[in-house]
Design a protein around this motif. Structure first.
Motif, PDB file in Angstrom:
ATOM      1  N   UNK A 314       0.832  -1.204   0.000  1.00 48.76           N
ATOM      2  CA  UNK A 314       0.000   0.000   0.000  1.00 48.76           C
ATOM      3  C   UNK A 314       0.869   1.258   0.000  1.00 48.76           C
ATOM      4  N   UNK A 315       1.905   1.274   0.849  1.00 50.77           N
ATOM      5  CA  UNK A 315       2.751   2.459   0.953  1.00 50.77           C
ATOM      6  C   UNK A 315       3.662   2.597  -0.268  1.00 50.77           C
ATOM      7  N   UNK A 322      -2.215   6.380   4.178  1.00 48.02           N
ATOM      8  CA  UNK A 322      -2.034   5.712   5.468  1.00 48.02           C
ATOM      9  C   UNK A 322      -1.567   4.276   5.227  1.00 48.02           C
ATOM     10  N   UNK A 323      -0.957   3.679   6.249  1.00 47.38           N
ATOM     11  CA  UNK A 323      -0.356   2.364   6.073  1.00 47.38           C
ATOM     12  C   UNK A 323      -1.387   1.251   5.961  1.00 47.38           C
ATOM     13  N   UNK A 324      -2.505   1.395   6.633  1.00 47.57           N
ATOM     14  CA  UNK A 324      -3.586   0.417   6.559  1.00 47.57           C
ATOM     15  C   UNK A 324      -4.908   1.134   6.372  1.00 47.57           C
ATOM     16  N   UNK A 378      -0.320   4.703  11.946  1.00 51.17           N
ATOM     17  CA  UNK A 378      -0.773   3.912  10.809  1.00 51.17           C
ATOM     18  C   UNK A 378      -2.001   4.530  10.143  1.00 51.17           C
ATOM     19  N   UNK A 379      -2.916   5.099  10.937  1.00 52.29           N
ATOM     20  CA  UNK A 379      -4.217   5.530  10.413  1.00 52.29           C
ATOM     21  C   UNK A 379      -4.368   7.030  10.246  1.00 52.29           C
ATOM     22  N   UNK A 410     -13.819   5.539   5.589  1.00 43.35           N
ATOM     23  CA  UNK A 410     -13.051   6.325   4.620  1.00 43.35           C
ATOM     24  C   UNK A 410     -11.563   6.352   4.936  1.00 43.35           C
ATOM     25  N   UNK A 411     -10.733   6.337   3.896  1.00 40.96           N
ATOM     26  CA  UNK A 411      -9.286   6.260   4.081  1.00 40.96           C
ATOM     27  C   UNK A 411      -8.626   7.631   4.165  1.00 40.96           C
TER      28      UNK A 411
END
Length: 566
Positions: A314-315, A322-324, A378-379, A410-411
């Motif tokens: 993802x990164x 964000x990482x997760x 992370x978030x 939502x991310x």
């Protein structure tokens, strides 16, 4: 390395070819093999020098000591009899020493090399070039993990025959030695994946992250290793609470099973006593079953690798995300809380379960607090991500436009509510796992969960607010503020000598779970702290909402507002 082998590697994975080509020069290979050979020779000479040859020498390697000074049997010429020397114990000591040393070298130096490589790639600008490569992300990441520490692997492989020989000479079964090697390889994949993720996240720190990460890992590794050895049978190597999860992640935790197979009494060996390894998880004995212990450690590594690779991929594609995702964080929190709960229910070596469990709950909440601070990193999105979210949220389809839906799933939205939901999942599992069986501890568990949650949400709200700053160094400000909030209550408490019940400052710190889980607080004391911390959370989030509305206004709106102002 021969050219045809490099070409084949390049066809399969160009990134590994790139890493190998830059490192496997003749000079580097010769130096690496030379260092490995010299280290093996020094180790052999050191242990060989421990063998007693003349009368005045004493040694632990005497099979038949003639007195309490461990002097071996001698012949008429005062020469030590060869048959009175315990060579098997000597090779066992050598095997264990090399095993722990190799793990330390692989972990610490491998971490250093990987983070340093990402830092150099970022400074040279080649990291962005790699991201544009048509290769799949798993091939690029896998190429980094296999290629960057490849010379380190060569040094270890060169030492493997000697180490295997010492194990066999100590009468350790071959299948146990090989399974230990496999576990070490799995642990390296876990540690290297974490190191690569740290490198991606901190590639703008100017190289300091390399020393910080490898130095911190060295301290943790040394501390847990010394604890797990149980030297002279004087140390219990099991804590009997959730902190045991950290020690079980060391591959050398499997060494007591190997040591127990050798033809020596555990008292003679004096370390890695299998009888001290009384670890249990949800009642299943991990200390007495090799297969169960091995499987448990392996599954933990595999799950950790899975989550790390989720964040890595993802990164790698989106450096500013964000990482997760929030959805995956809920699954991760639930799984982690189940693992920790299994260690929390261990029967203590002393006292009763009722006396022991409140402290176990405190250790559980303390680890959850540490995990939640990691969850913030992370978030929690940064300023530009939040600005895009609040400015363009209205362009989403109507059925996906709800504010609550965005905050939960939502991310790009603020992370405070998502962290609160993670805590709700974690402490719901804690309550469901303990309260039905220990109803008299309901108040202890409830107040520990409540205080821990409010402290974490207060920290999360402040950090999210700081990351809305315009300053380009807002990450540094957030880290500094977090460290200040973390340490100030503890330092002030020590400075002014605050003790129960005047320990209100400690309830604003990371140690609050260990305080409130062991003894119930007065209702007014608990209520005052919860209300004051909730007020901080509400105030910070209200100010953050105001700033978000301001960020959401377009440039045209701000210009029109400025013109209409008197």
């Amino acid at each position: 390395m021969p050219l045809n082998i490099l070409n084949r590697i390049g066809e399969w994975n160009p990134q590994i070819f790139r890493e190998f080509k830059g490192r496997w020069k003749s000079r580097n290979v010769i130096v690496t093999l030379g260092i490995s050979a010299v280290t093996q020779l020094i180790t052999l000479v050191f242990f060989w020098s421990q063998i007693p040859f003349i009368k005045q020498y004493t040694s632990r390697y005497c099979l038949h000591p003639i007195d309490f000074d461990n002097k071996c049997l001698q012949d008429a010429g005062s020469r030590v009899l060869t048959e009175s020397i315990n060579y098997e114990l000597l090779w066992l000591d050598c095997f264990v020493t090399i095993a722990i040393g190799v793990i330390a070298i692989l972990w610490i130096l491998g971490t250093y090399f990987l983070i340093e490589d990402i830092s150099k790639e970022s400074n040279r600008g080649t990291l962005e070039f790699i991201r544009l490569s048509p290769q799949t992300s798993w091939k690029i990441i896998g190429g980094k993990l296999a290629g960057v520490p490849s010379l380190l692997f060569l040094a270890v492989l060169a030492a493997l025959p000697f180490h295997l020989w010492t194990g066999l000479a100590a009468h350790i079964p071959l299948n146990l030695i090989l399974s230990f090697y496999l576990l070490v390889a799995l642990s390296c994949l876990f540690i290297y994946s974490a190191a690569l993720l740290v490198g991606f996240v901190t590639n703008g720190w100017g190289g300091t992250q390399t020393w910080l990460a490898s130095g911190l890992l060295a301290i943790i590794f040394a501390g847990f290793t010394l604890f797990s050895l149980g030297l002279n049978n004087s140390s219990d190597v099991v804590i009997h609470n959730a902190l045991d999860w950290f020690t079980i992640l060391l591959p050398q935790r499997i060494l007591p099973f190997l040591v127990s197979q050798t033809p020596h009494s555990l008292g003679t060996i004096g370390y890695l006593n299998i009888n001290d390894f009384t670890l249990k998880w949800f009642g299943f004995s991990l200390g007495q079953s090799y297969g169960m212990t091995y499987a448990f450690i392996s599954v933990n590594y595999l799950l950790g690798i899975y989550w790390l690779w989720q964040a890595l991929i993802r990164r790698f594609h989106q450096p500013n995300t964000t990482l997760l995702s929030k959805a995956k964080s809920y699954w991760f929190s639930g799984g982690l809380s189940l693992v920790l709960l299994g260690f929390t229910t261990q029967q203590p070596a002393w006292g009763t379960m009722n006396d022991h469990l409140p402290k176990n709950v405190g250790a559980f909440c303390f680890l959850i607090a540490l995990f939640s601070y990691l969850l913030m990193a992370v978030l929690t999105p940064h300023r530009q991500t939040l600005q895009d979210w609040v400015r363009y949220r209205h362009q989403q389809p109507k059925e996906k436009r709800g504010l609550l839906r965005d905050l939960v799933w939502g991310e790009k939205s603020p992370a405070t509510l998502a962290i609160a939901l993670n805590l709700l999942i974690i402490f719901s599992i804690l309550h469901l796992g303990l309260v039905p069986f220990f109803p008299h501890l309901t108040l202890n568990i409830l107040q520990a969960s409540l205080i821990t949650s409010t402290v974490i949400l207060m920290y999360a709200s402040v950090i999210q607010w700081i990351l809305l700053m315009k300053s380009p160094r807002r990450s540094a400000w957030a880290l500094g503020t977090f460290c200040g909030m973390l340490l100030t209550p503890i330092l002030l408490s020590f400075l002014f000598g605050l003790h129960y019940p005047n320990e209100g400052l400690l309830l604003w710190s990371i140690v609050s779970p260990t305080i409130v889980s062991d003894r119930p607080l007065a209702f007014t004391h608990l209520l005052l702290n919860v209300i004051s911390q909730t007020l901080v959370i509400v105030t910070v989030n209200a100010e953050m909402s105001r700033q978000l509305r301001k960020l959401g206004a377009s440039q045209t709106q701000m210009l029109l507002t400025a013109k209409s102002a008197p």
